[in-house]
Motif scaffolding. Structure first.
Motif, PDB file in Angstrom:
ATOM      1  N   ILE A   1       0.738  -1.216   0.358  1.00  0.00           N
ATOM      2  CA  ILE A   1      -0.091  -0.317  -0.237  1.00  0.00           C
ATOM      3  C   ILE A   1       0.991   1.338  -0.180  1.00  0.00           C
ATOM      4  CG2 ILE A   1      -1.817  -1.813   1.201  1.00  0.00           C
ATOM      5  CD1 ILE A   1      -0.700  -0.018   4.305  1.00  0.00           C
ATOM      6  N   ARG A   2       0.267   2.306  -0.602  1.00  0.00           N
ATOM      7  CA  ARG A   2       1.107   3.708  -0.336  1.00  0.00           C
ATOM      8  C   ARG A   2       1.846   4.237   1.007  1.00  0.00           C
ATOM      9  NH1 ARG A   2      -1.619   7.493  -4.449  1.00  0.00           N
ATOM     10  NH2 ARG A   2      -0.012   8.745  -3.442  1.00  0.00           N
ATOM     11  N   THR A   3       0.060   4.331   1.738  1.00  0.00           N
ATOM     12  CA  THR A   3      -0.039   4.910   2.757  1.00  0.00           C
ATOM     13  C   THR A   3       0.563   4.303   3.672  1.00  0.00           C
ATOM     14  OG1 THR A   3      -2.119   5.226   3.284  1.00  0.00           O
ATOM     15  CG2 THR A   3      -0.863   5.096   5.442  1.00  0.00           C
ATOM     16  N   ARG A   4       2.344   4.784   4.561  1.00  0.00           N
ATOM     17  CA  ARG A   4       2.997   4.793   5.471  1.00  0.00           C
ATOM     18  C   ARG A   4       3.257   5.014   6.813  1.00  0.00           C
ATOM     19  NH1 ARG A   4       3.774   1.652   1.866  1.00  0.00           N
ATOM     20  NH2 ARG A   4       5.316   1.624   0.529  1.00  0.00           N
ATOM     21  N   GLU A   5       3.362   4.397   8.389  1.00  0.00           N
ATOM     22  CA  GLU A   5       3.324   4.653   8.979  1.00  0.00           C
ATOM     23  C   GLU A   5       4.724   5.687   9.891  1.00  0.00           C
ATOM     24  OE1 GLU A   5       2.120  -0.153  11.075  1.00  0.00           O
ATOM     25  OE2 GLU A   5       3.874   1.401  11.344  1.00  0.00           O
TER      26      GLU A   5
END
Length: 793
Positions: free
Chosen positions: A209-213
């Motif tokens: 996915i593109r979202t990162r922590e």
């Protein structure tokens, strides 16, 4: 600001927009009410209006001169006047037979400004507010503007932002509208969790996915904030990933993003059902069209029995069959893939049905959102035009092509009903993104010392979809200059055209005792033989190579042995040499990513013929194949196997020069220096190159399990092998005739094993390898440690 507060009266909008009610005479009792209901308005007078014409005010009243009116008429008139948004207060008062309408006009906005904003500039904020200069100030509009500003900050990842509107009164009933903004801190994604995933670890799915922590390097990126659009795109990325891995029953049960307002962070959770992994048991093509032979289409099918089910291959097969059948005269044919599952055997039987579809035509293609990119750049990615037969598969293909361009943040293609039942309107919505890059790089390598580069590139030059790059680089021992231009649609056809010009100056160093100055350029044409997989490139290159003695003692072969320690083979190459060559190259690419592949194959084969004019005459053949596969998806272990080789032979009576032969060393077989393997002049220890080489690698890469992902550190273990042999006979003769001796000229395998560290740093990739030669020749030059990489800003 203090001066502004002394000279201006700042009023909260809440106070500026106090609710009002109609003033009706009181104290007359019930009888007066009865009389009021039967009152007749002989005349109507408007007071308090300055900018608004009296006729405008009267037009909103339900009370008319000469007619009776009651409390209901007064109430309706008040509502109508307030609904215009033109007035801050309205009063309707009967004075005898005259009705007096007293209005207080809303002030005119003199200026709209923003205070406290840093992350979003004024120009960006002005696009989201409705209040503008020389417009009426209304409570409803300002409240709407506040919500729009808060939404803009949420989109940028700041859910703690607050907006307070204020007015500063000016003369002539004008005000300055000021939005005081507290942007707050960035609202990061603290944790991304997955529920229901057994086949792939959380870490592996986070890479999809593109979202990162949010982590230590969060200040360098924007994908660690919550964005609902990005979350929706992440769900699609997860589906595609599972579908390509054979999980045809995969589904996302839920995706939630919970905001912890106290900590100002989001917790994102994906709940999934993986289902079973399927293999393809058999594949059929069935046609209901009499003139379409299914067997003739089998070669186009990209899914074969025994393969793991892959939705992308199914989609590409549908597109290829659609185009092929349309070429045979069936423009309205539709290909419908159907999968029959055997749940016990965990297999899927695929059948592609070719049917006559409904007769519908593309009435119009609307392109929306391309402010910079020219419209034809988008239209040429479609295999259908206005007036053509409508086909959904070809639209899906165009959508994928547009995404792959890299020009747009978002791409969406939808359809709507046209002017008739058999007409379809295609709407293409895109959101552009920055495509230019100015970069500066600096780094260090064990072979070239300190290196650096500055480049300017644009992959959508002037909105034409062309790629342009200008770069200058150099290091301790070399300087490079380059210009590159690429046109993906040459003469309006899907043929790539590229042109490049360059100069590379390399000084003598630890593994090369001569200076080399190479200047030239070339053109190429790339033809797609099987879109996205197989291509053919035709090229022409012309360049001049100048070899020189750094001490300026040697002026050719005759003086070489007397004045310098250079090998006679190198002395034979001193001077300028023009090479003019034509070539071709086939390339096959199914990699899932060209930068960090984890699955797929890349292979190429090509030949280059030098002798179209110039001083060089040779035929060079080269080949390469690389295969990647996830060995342990849970741990992110990716395996790689690669092999490459080449052969060059001189043509006619011309012998090859050192600069024309292959060199082999640490870049392909780690554990050895650059040019550390192969034929060498034993007297001067200079590498002279060979006519044939091969190199092979087996490697496994994996992330470090104990370190946070944002560190970008991964490890590798590898084994390399290769050989370089068969130096040109005439070149060997030059060495022997001048008192030298060529060693390591036969086929002898060198091999090494080692381990390395990769760091995807915020400034660019860095790589360190430790390799131990297991098989080598006495004349080889070894190098246990090798460091390479650089940074980009």
């Amino acid at each position: 600001m203090q001066r502004l507060q002394k000279n201006s009266r700042v009023v909260l909008l809440a106070a500026a927009f106090m609710s009002t009610s109609a003033i009706v005479p009181v104290g007359l009792g019930p009888l007066s009410a009865s009389v009021a209901e039967a009152a007749v308005a002989r005349s109507i007078v408007v007071r308090g209006n300055e900018r608004i014409e009296e006729e405008t005010v009267l037009s909103y009243l339900t009370i008319r001169p000469g007619q009776s009116y009651g409390a209901g008429d007064v109430d309706e008139s008040l509502k109508a006047l307030f609904a215009t948004g033109l007035f801050a207060d309205v009063q309707i008062t009967p004075q005898g037979s005259t009705v007096v309408v007293s209005v207080s006009e809303n002030p005119m906005i003199n200026r709209v400004s923003f205070e406290g904003n840093k992350k979003l500039n004024d120009d960006a904020l002005k696009t989201v507010v409705r209040s503008g200069e020389r417009s009426m100030l209304t409570r409803a509009k300002v409240q709407s503007d506040v919500q729009n500003l808060l939404e803009a900050y949420r989109r940028s990842g700041r859910y703690g932002a607050s907006v307070e509107p204020k007015t500063i009164e000016r003369a002539n009933n004008r005000v300055d509208l000021v939005f005081e903004i507290d942007e707050g801190k960035k609202t990061g994604v603290e944790r991304i969790a997955f529920i229901g995933n057994d086949s792939f670890s959380d870490g592996r799915l986070r890479d999809v996915i593109r979202t990162r922590e949010t982590g230590l390097l969060g200040w360098l990126r924007t994908t660690d904030t919550y964005d609902p659009d990005r979350l929706a795109a992440d769900q699609e990325l997860l589906r595609q990933y599972y579908y390509k891995k054979g999980y045809a029953d995969f589904r996302i049960v839920a995706s939630t993003a919970e905001l912890d307002r106290e900590s100002n962070v989001f917790y994102v959770t994906f709940t999934v059902e993986e289902g079973e992994k399927y293999q393809i048991s058999d594949v059929e093509v069935v046609s209901s069209l009499a003139e379409v032979d299914p067997e003739s289409l089998r070669s186009i099918v990209r899914t074969d029995a025994g393969d793991t089910f892959n939705s992308l291959r199914v989609e590409q097969t549908v597109e290829d069959l659609t185009v092929k059948v349309a070429e045979n005269g069936y423009a309205f044919a539709q290909i419908r893939p159907r999968a029959s599952r055997d749940y016990d055997a965990k297999t899927i039987s695929l059948t592609y049905y070719i049917e006559e579809g409904p007769r519908a035509y593309v009435e119009r293609i609307n392109i929306i959102g391309n402010d910079r990119t020219r419209e034809y750049v988008l239209r040429r990615e479609f295999d259908l035009l206005e007036g053509d037969a409508f086909n959904r598969a070809l639209l899906d293909k165009a959508e994928r092509r547009l995404r792959n361009l890299g020009f747009f943040e978002k791409v969406s293609i939808t359809t709507s009903q046209g002017s008739a039942a058999d007409r379809v309107i295609v709407n293409v919505n895109v959101e552009e993104k920055a495509t230019g890059e100015v970069s500066f790089g600096i780094g260090y390598s064990t072979t070239d010392g300190v290196i650096g580069d500055v480049s300017v590139s644009e992959k959508n030059f002037l909105g034409r979809g062309q790629f342009v790059k200008i770069g200058v680089g150099g290091g301790t021992d070399n300087q490079t200059y380059e210009f590159t231009f690429k046109e993906p649609f040459f003469l309006g056809r899907r043929i790539g055209f590229d042109f490049d010009a360059y100069r590379k100056v390399s000084d003598s160093n630890d593994y090369r005792d001569y200076d080399e100055d190479k200047i030239g350029g070339g053109i190429g044409f790339t033809l797609p033989l099987r879109e996205e997989e197989l291509t053919l490139r035709l090229s022409y290159d012309i360049y001049q190579t100048e070899i020189s003695d750094p001490d300026n003692l040697a002026f050719g072969l005759a003086t070489c042995g007397n004045n310098t320690n250079l090998s006679p083979a190198i002395c034979d190459s001193i001077g300028k040499r023009l090479t003019s060559a034509v070539g071709y190259q086939f390339a096959y690419n199914t990699l899932d990513s060209n930068l960090n592949p984890s699955d797929g194959i890349y292979a190429k084969f090509g030949q280059e013929f030098a002798g179209v004019g110039g001083d060089s005459f040779y035929l060079k053949t080269s080949a390469e194949a690389r295969a990647y596969r996830e060995l342990l998806p849970d741990f992110g272990l990716v395996g790689k196997v690669s092999i490459m080789g080449g052969h060059i032979t001189g043509l006619g009576d011309e012998r090859l020069r050192v600069s024309e032969q292959f060199m082999l060393g640490g870049s392909l077989v780690r554990g050895f220096e650059n040019q550390g393997i192969g034929p060498r002049d034993s007297t001067t220890d200079d590498a002279i190159g060979g006519q044939m080489f091969f190199a092979a690698t087996v490697e496994g890469t994996f992330p470090f399990p104990a370190l946070p992902e944002e560190f970008g550190l991964s490890g590798a273990v590898f084994a390399d092998a290769g050989s370089l042999w068969g130096s040109d006979d005439d070149l060997v003769g030059v060495v022997n005739n001048n008192g030298g001796n060529v060693v390591s000229d036969d086929f002898s395998i060198r091999a090494s094993v080692g381990a390395g560290i990769r760091w995807e740093s915020p400034f660019g990739p860095l790589r360190a390898d430790f390799a131990w030669p297991l098989m080598k020749e006495d004349s080889d030059r070894t190098q246990v440690f090798r460091l390479s990489g650089g940074t980009r800003f």
